[in-house]
Design a protein around this motif. Structure first.
Motif: not given
Length: 297
Positions: A54-67
């Motif tokens: 739920d934190t903004k720090f976790s947003a960094k995971k999104i691009p790699d996860f999508v790829k």
């Protein structure tokens, strides 16, 4: 290796599992099994990880996860840069045109995206979890009277992976009743775990309600939590009429499962799904996709 049947190509595809090595270690090795029982299945483990997502720090995971999992973001309402956290991305809404819903009242649709298994003429005391392992509906919902309504009926299991769209919907217009919550553990619902933990669905946290549908009888809907699922969020209003395809709720981060029970002689499930289920294969489906037809009397 987990193979899933593609209804369009009529071929079997290998599932790309998020966290596969970790899941295999936790459910197939002596040390991993011990860690699962001591820590991983506990609410606190999933709650802590859910809070992080739920934190903004976790947003960094999104691009790699999508790829890594080739997720189609062209059908999401938000651009990848607009998500505030990983959970914000995980519970993403899709565009209104991405999941067409057949409004024909005789067509029974999938309540969400995922991998589906369906059994008809079920034995209430021996519902198939995975080949060789069963559970009873009475254990699952802890209500003997309601369980009896579904004797010789149909059981629909929709397994959602972390890579899937994680909102679930009503399969028909009608009136949903209040939600009943049952406390439990947070085992993974991946087939690797299902093959290792007897009566897993009866062990995990779950929520259920009766849905008085207008065309398919009274449907029992159940949502089952899993490892790292921070919450099961119900967004519907009890005792208020809904329209076919309307959102019922969503899961926060983690793999999860939606289970539906249908009364006997209400729906004829598509033959390809039934055949694959009998052979032990799940079918890949999308929300709104036809999986059955109303039985006319």
């Amino acid at each position: 290796m987990i193979k899933v049947y593609n209804r369009i190509t009529h071929e079997y595809e290998e599932e790309n599992i998020a966290g596969k090595k970790f899941i295999k270690w936790t459910y197939e090795t002596p040390i991993g099994k011990s860690i699962t029982e001591l820590i991983t299945k506990r609410k606190i483990f999933s709650k802590i990880y859910g809070k992080f997502c739920d934190t903004k720090f976790s947003a960094k995971k999104i691009p790699d996860f999508v790829k890594d999992f080739n997720i189609d973001m062209s059908i999401a309402e938000k651009d990848i840069s607009e998500f505030n956290s990983f959970n914000d991305f995980f519970v993403r809404n899709l565009t209104s045109t991405s999941r067409p819903i057949d409004q024909n009242k005789d067509i029974f649709i999938s309540p969400g995206d995922g991998r589906i298994t369906i059994y008809d003429n079920i034995d209430l005391n021996n519902i198939v979890q995975i080949k060789g392992l069963t559970y009873s509906l009475k254990e699952l919902i802890k209500n003997d009277v309601i369980a009896e309504k579904y004797r010789n009926g149909i059981c629909i299991i929709l397994r959602l992976c972390p890579t899937d769209y994680h909102r679930f919907h009503f399969v028909d217009s009608g009136i949903p009743c209040e939600t009943h919550k049952i406390k439990g553990n947070y085992y993974s619902v991946n087939p690797i775990a299902l093959n290792s933990i007897p009566k897993l669905f009866c062990e995990n946290k779950r929520e259920w309600c009766l849905f008085k549908s207008e065309n398919f009888g009274e449907i029992l809907t159940i949502e089952v939590g899993a490892t790292c699922v921070g919450s099961i969020i119900q967004t519907y209003t009890p005792n208020k009429r809904v329209i076919k395809g309307e959102e019922k709720g969503y899961f926060k981060f983690g793999g999860s499962t939606t289970i539906l029970f249908l009364e006997k002689d209400k729906v004829q499930i598509d033959s390809d799904v039934l055949e694959q289920s009998k052979q032990g294969y799940e079918c890949k489906v999308l929300f709104g996709e036809k999986i059955g037809t109303k039985i006319s009397k």
